[in-house]
Design an enzyme around this catalytic site. Structure first.
Site, PDB file in Angstrom:
ATOM      1  N   LYS A   1      29.245  49.788  32.987  1.00 28.77           N
ATOM      2  CA  LYS A   1      29.936  48.782  31.919  1.00 28.77           C
ATOM      3  C   LYS A   1      29.250  48.822  30.787  1.00 28.77           C
ATOM      4  O   LYS A   1      28.157  47.855  31.319  1.00 28.77           O
ATOM      5  CB  LYS A   1      31.159  48.273  32.450  1.00 28.77           C
TER       6      LYS A   1
ATOM      7  N   THR B   1      35.983  36.465  27.479  1.00 24.51           N
ATOM      8  CA  THR B   1      35.562  38.246  27.865  1.00 24.51           C
ATOM      9  C   THR B   1      36.043  37.946  29.301  1.00 24.51           C
ATOM     10  O   THR B   1      35.787  38.249  29.819  1.00 24.51           O
ATOM     11  CB  THR B   1      34.402  38.419  27.596  1.00 24.51           C
TER      12      THR B   1
ATOM     13  N   GLY C   1      37.534  38.186  32.599  1.00 27.43           N
ATOM     14  CA  GLY C   1      38.782  39.099  33.716  1.00 27.43           C
ATOM     15  C   GLY C   1      38.953  40.488  32.701  1.00 27.43           C
ATOM     16  O   GLY C   1      39.319  41.170  32.548  1.00 27.43           O
ATOM     17  N   THR C   2      37.965  40.907  32.129  1.00 24.63           N
ATOM     18  CA  THR C   2      37.234  41.731  31.142  1.00 24.63           C
ATOM     19  C   THR C   2      36.941  43.230  32.143  1.00 24.63           C
ATOM     20  O   THR C   2      38.014  43.991  31.960  1.00 24.63           O
ATOM     21  CB  THR C   2      36.356  42.059  30.628  1.00 24.63           C
ATOM     22  N   GLY C   3      36.234  42.771  33.065  1.00 22.29           N
ATOM     23  CA  GLY C   3      36.023  43.498  34.169  1.00 22.29           C
ATOM     24  C   GLY C   3      36.868  44.411  35.319  1.00 22.29           C
ATOM     25  O   GLY C   3      37.866  45.354  35.415  1.00 22.29           O
ATOM     26  N   CYS C   4      38.443  43.219  36.095  1.00 17.99           N
ATOM     27  CA  CYS C   4      39.587  43.412  36.230  1.00 17.99           C
ATOM     28  C   CYS C   4      40.261  44.085  35.673  1.00 17.99           C
ATOM     29  O   CYS C   4      40.877  45.295  35.980  1.00 17.99           O
ATOM     30  CB  CYS C   4      39.776  41.563  36.446  1.00 17.99           C
TER      31      CYS C   4
END
Length: 269
Positions: free
Chosen positions: A176, A208, A210-213
């Protein structure tokens, strides 16, 4: 396969609701997938930081996975925060025991606030036990640097890192690009043969958390529904871009993304 797509998240609980299993279950629900969970840890956190991490026993994690897999069934699974080696070994063993397909690994190492969520021994175990089982691994730039030992300061170095992660046994990887500078947020997808860039306009916002989750959960949901891997990754990119584009303005720090924003974007509010 069940007529209802089923996805399991194996991750930590975020008391603030923006990341972890809470973000995963919200994403599954939004994408019309039946969501289930196996908790690895309970965290006390909010938009400002993590104030407590309470790990579960590996037996508790194993029992949760058994309960879900032997009754409801699992079409896709994702892992998030896994705090210790024994839990990692347990998860790997259970995924193989129950022949669970479509493993998405979000190698959660550091919270948005900067708090460490994965110790160094567990990082090595992640590469040894779980990555070889992965359909796709979704590290951000700092996580990809930790996994590979490389400094990712160019597209060529990111491609090298992607090849290395696939060489660890993963079928594919998305590195990412949220930490990159520039007008676009560009993720690098490598399917083991070809590279592609997933691009979206960069959105300047502190919200932002929790974007990865959320991104990895969206991939998991689409895979559970039988979507092809490239399409699942692309559709997840669309989902998370919408979630970042319509912030909720909650909390005093890094606020959560908006899990229902895709409906606003699609005119389905």
């Amino acid at each position: 396969m069940s007529s209802v797509a089923r996805a399991l998240t194996i991750a930590g609980s975020d008391s603030g609701g923006g990341a972890g299993i809470q973000a995963d279950l919200k994403t599954f629900q939004e994408l019309r997938v039946f969501g289930m969970s196996a908790l690895t840890a309970v965290t006390a956190q909010n938009t400002l930081g993590v104030t407590g991490i309470y790990e579960l026993e590996s037996e508790a994690v194993a029992t949760q996975i058994d309960a879900v897999a032997t009754d409801i069934g699992v079409d896709a699974v994702k892992t998030g925060m896994i705090a210790n080696i024994q839990i990692m070994k347990t998860i790997a063993a259970k995924i193989e025991e129950h022949s669970i397909p479509n493993l998405v690994i979000d190698p959660v190492m550091i919270a948005k606030s900067g708090d460490s969520l994965l110790n160094s021994d567990a990082r090595l175990a992640l590469k040894k036990y779980l990555i070889p089982l992965a359909t796709v691994v979704t590290p951000n730039l700092p996580e990809a640097e930790v996994l590979t030992g490389l400094t990712l300061d160019s597209l060529d170095s990111r491609k090298q890192a992607a090849r290395l992660i696939v060489s660890m046994g993963a079928r594919s990887v998305v590195i990412k690009g949220g930490h990159l500078a520039g007008e676009a947020a560009e993720d690098l997808f490598y399917d083991g043969n070809e590279f592609s860039i997933l691009s979206a306009p960069r959105i300047e916002t502190p919200h932002t958390h929790g974007t990865g989750c959320t991104f990895s959960a969206a991939i998991t949901a689409h895979l559970a529904k039988g979507t092809s891997l490239p399409a699942a990754v692309q559709q997840a990119k669309t989902f998370i871009t919408a979630a970042i584009s319509h912030p909720l303005h909650l909390g005093k720090g890094h606020g959560p993304t908006n899990h229902w924003a895709h409906r606003l974007q699609e005119g389905k509010s």
